[in-house]
Design an enzyme around this catalytic site. Sequence first.
Site, mmCIF file in Angstrom:
data_model
loop_
_atom_site.group_PDB
_atom_site.id
_atom_site.type_symbol
_atom_site.label_atom_id
_atom_site.label_comp_id
_atom_site.label_asym_id
_atom_site.label_seq_id
_atom_site.Cartn_x
_atom_site.Cartn_y
_atom_site.Cartn_z
ATOM 1 C CE LYS A 85 3.643 -40.545 43.009
ATOM 2 N NZ LYS A 85 2.783 -39.614 43.682
ATOM 3 C CE LYS A 97 -3.569 -35.814 41.120
ATOM 4 N NZ LYS A 97 -2.558 -35.376 42.090
ATOM 5 C CB THR A 121 -0.635 -38.258 44.329
ATOM 6 O OG1 THR A 121 -1.096 -37.093 44.137
ATOM 7 C CG2 THR A 121 -1.327 -39.300 43.588
#
Length: 292
Positions: free
Chosen positions: A238, A170, A95
């Site tokens: 994050k 995502k 990601t």
Amino acid sequence: MRVAVIGLGRMGWPIAGHLAGGEHGHEVKVFDISAEATAAWAGEHAGEAAASVADAVSGADVIVSSLPADKEMRVVVDEALAHVAEGAIWIDHSTISASGARQFADELADRRAHFLDAPVSGGVDGARNGSLTVMVGGDEDAFARIESSMAAYAGRVTHMGPSGAGQITKMTNQICVVGVAQALAEGLDFAINAGLDPERVVHVMTQGSSTSWEMENRAAQMIAGEYDFGFSTTLMRKDVGLVLDEASAMNVSLPVTAMVAQFLADVHALGGADWDWCSLMERQRRLSAPDG
């Protein structure tokens, strides 16, 4: 098919195992920054340990990576580029930022290879069970060539659009799940403070309109205060940071997501950097109790 897998963390390890085993039986060569992890994986699976990133990707038809963030991907791509074969397809399950994904795609295109940004959802359990959801951005023809290989470890694989589209999807996923998880923490804490049996409350709610993946898979741990597993608070922070950066560039307001980002920072301050991020419940218990 010769497959290189870079990154043998909680996701990369089982993904590599699925690719090397069973009916798929690809020729898998793995590399991790930890030499011990590389050797351990090769010792347990029908695959080979690589001495370096360059060694892993040389001659590979497919490269699969699963790394923590843009910084680590930058290092790996820099080490790999000169050794990537023409026509190779790089599937990145990290990601990372959408801009990073687009940049890596451009750099692979210069080598006449393909880069697919393919972040996943489903967590460690999904990786182990081979039931991950994969959202893919990049060249559609390259995706069609490799879709069946991803089926080794995924239950659903969907092409979302050009480079970066996988990462944007995502991010959308993370916007939704963090808001739902915070609502679940508040609801459970509310029920507990009202004197209800929270397990009975969850039993009722999973039959109704408030049910969710988090409720079905994380409510029991949240009630028990057990967080030593899963996807860490650090990694979710994050991910949410990437979301907020992208939203700022798009001039899109995400007030709930921004609020939960602060709550995750509170969990980190409570010592929960390595707890599963459903530990939002712990913040709720400690900082939002009726007695203050």
